[in-house]
Design a protein around this motif. Structure first.
Motif, PDB file in Angstrom:
ATOM      1  N   GLN A 109     -31.963-120.278 -13.021  1.00  0.00           N
ATOM      2  CA  GLN A 109     -31.338-119.053 -13.525  1.00  0.00           C
ATOM      3  C   GLN A 109     -32.407-118.208 -14.195  1.00  0.00           C
ATOM      4  O   GLN A 109     -33.255-118.733 -14.916  1.00  0.00           O
ATOM      5  N   VAL A 111     -33.133-114.750 -16.661  1.00  0.00           N
ATOM      6  CA  VAL A 111     -32.581-113.751 -17.587  1.00  0.00           C
ATOM      7  C   VAL A 111     -33.597-112.629 -17.733  1.00  0.00           C
ATOM      8  O   VAL A 111     -34.777-112.886 -18.019  1.00  0.00           O
ATOM      9  N   LYS A 132     -29.572-112.591 -14.377  1.00  0.00           N
ATOM     10  CA  LYS A 132     -28.607-111.999 -15.313  1.00  0.00           C
ATOM     11  C   LYS A 132     -29.339-111.142 -16.345  1.00  0.00           C
ATOM     12  O   LYS A 132     -30.398-111.527 -16.847  1.00  0.00           O
ATOM     13  N   ILE A 134     -29.499-109.701 -20.028  1.00  0.00           N
ATOM     14  CA  ILE A 134     -29.060-109.835 -21.418  1.00  0.00           C
ATOM     15  C   ILE A 134     -30.063-109.073 -22.280  1.00  0.00           C
ATOM     16  O   ILE A 134     -31.244-109.423 -22.300  1.00  0.00           O
ATOM     17  N   TRP A 329     -24.679-114.550 -25.626  1.00  0.00           N
ATOM     18  CA  TRP A 329     -25.513-115.745 -25.468  1.00  0.00           C
ATOM     19  C   TRP A 329     -24.665-117.019 -25.478  1.00  0.00           C
ATOM     20  O   TRP A 329     -24.938-117.961 -24.727  1.00  0.00           O
ATOM     21  N   PHE A 332     -23.098-117.302 -22.129  1.00  0.00           N
ATOM     22  CA  PHE A 332     -24.121-117.589 -21.125  1.00  0.00           C
ATOM     23  C   PHE A 332     -24.472-119.076 -21.105  1.00  0.00           C
ATOM     24  O   PHE A 332     -24.470-119.717 -20.052  1.00  0.00           O
ATOM     25  N   ASP A 335     -21.601-121.279 -19.880  1.00  0.00           N
ATOM     26  CA  ASP A 335     -21.431-121.139 -18.428  1.00  0.00           C
ATOM     27  C   ASP A 335     -22.511-121.917 -17.682  1.00  0.00           C
ATOM     28  O   ASP A 335     -22.234-122.572 -16.664  1.00  0.00           O
ATOM     29  N   GLN A 336     -23.743-121.839 -18.177  1.00  0.00           N
ATOM     30  CA  GLN A 336     -24.846-122.565 -17.541  1.00  0.00           C
ATOM     31  C   GLN A 336     -24.621-124.073 -17.635  1.00  0.00           C
ATOM     32  O   GLN A 336     -24.929-124.828 -16.709  1.00  0.00           O
TER      33      GLN A 336
END
Length: 344
Positions: A109, A111, A132, A134, A329, A332, A335-336
């Motif tokens: 992933q 960011v 993603k 952020i 955060w 995030f 979810d991860q």
């Protein structure tokens, strides 16, 4: 609890926005989610999530270990954004640029701190579904507007007259930051005080190091270079300036702008595309040094102009507050973690 290991050397070199962003995030997570997240720093034990803030070689090697769990990469720069920052021989530069992208491709992933980086990463071969956005944020506990009396006292300590118009800038001394324009503006406006907080974080490999070192040593009387200022003292400079100016040619999501917003300082920026994507409407845009000079003098002669920009800075500070970003955060990381458990 979710075990999260942070891998970073971002705070080892003073005066870098990457380090400031890292410090802010660690503090937020520990202050608000100590009962949800078990945060470890640079430990190689088993983790659910491993968040890489910098791309050190030892971290790259660690990505091959199954102990790392789900790997998250923080993208604060791309190879092309290093142009004008560091000077490397072409063969070494090419290898380093390959390494940067290779590191990002090792992540599960990514960011980014600015949405304009997403298509650029895709062009480098990364999967857009794994990227993603952020934004950065700053702590209002550290960066806030001080009282009128406190501002007057700070000016007194810095030997700046109460009625002197002050333009403040912050960042590494390098071409990319637009330091040449800042310097020329000081030369062209001897009745205005210009202050630039920052130094050579990359040392002698800074592009143009010798020229900039000589420039700083021969600065005009109305220009101060206090060097790299500790973050606990930076708040004072934001508070005593009439206008914050960052004339950078290339940025991601500069922490200095967020810090200025949080302190209620009016902000003047070169009108970059990336700013339009994240903070449009909160700052005064300028396409070049002439437009910067025009606005500085207009604001100096009519201070009422800056009242509206102080209001805009406060609005921006609310949008990029700890409260808003803490929710983002938290969601995030949870979810991860869910994805990590599903893939096990």
């Amino acid at each position: 609890m979710i075990k999260i290991t942070m891998f970073s050397q971002a705070d080892k070199v003073a005066g870098q926005g990457v380090g400031s962003a890292y410090i802010e995030l660690i503090k937020l997570l520990k202050d608000r989610f100590s009962d949800k997240f078990d945060i470890q720093i640079n430990k190689y034990g088993r983790s659910d999530l491993s968040h890489y803030h910098t791309i050190n070689p030892q971290y790259y090697l660690s990505t091959f270990s199954r102990k790392r769990g789900r790997k998250i990469g923080y993208v604060h720069f791309l190879p092309e954004t290093l142009e004008g920052s560091i000077k490397l021989p072409k063969p070494i530069r090419n290898i380093f640029y390959w390494y940067v992208i290779s590191f990002y491709k090792r992540m599960d992933q990514i960011v980014v701190v600015n949405p304009t980086f997403i298509p650029k990463l895709v062009d480098h071969g990364l999967d857009e579904s794994k990227i993603k956005y952020i934004p950065n944020f700053v702590s209002t506990e550290n960066f806030y507007e001080k009282t009128t009396d406190e501002k007057a006292e700070i000016r007194k300590k810095l030997n700046i007259p109460a009625d002197k118009f002050v333009v403040f800038g912050d960042g590494q001394v390098q071409e990319r930051k637009g330091i040449d324009d800042f310097y020329k503006l000081a030369q062209d406006n001897p009745d205005i005080e210009f202050i630039w907080a920052g130094g050579f974080s990359f040392g002698r490999i800074t592009d143009g190091y010798d020229r900039y070192k000589a420039m700083l040593e021969n600065a005009p009387d109305n220009m101060k270079f206090p060097g790299i200022v500790d973050r606990n003292d930076l708040v004072n400079y934001y508070n005593i300036c009439d206008l914050f100016l960052l004339p950078s040619y290339d940025e991601l999501f500069p922490m200095s702008v967020l810090e200025a917003f949080s302190c209620g300082a009016p902000v003047l920026l070169r009108n970059l595309e990336l700013y339009q994507a994240i903070i449009d409407g909160y700052y005064q845009p300028a396409k070049d040094r002439d437009e910067m000079n025009d606005f500085i003098n207009k604001a100096k002669n009519d201070p009422s102009i800056l009242k509206d920009f102080k209001k805009k800075s406060k609005e921006a500070s609310t949008q990029y507050s700890e409260d808003n970003l803490s929710k983002i955060w938290y969601q995030f990381y949870t979810d991860q973690y869910k994805i990590y458990k599903q893939d096990k």
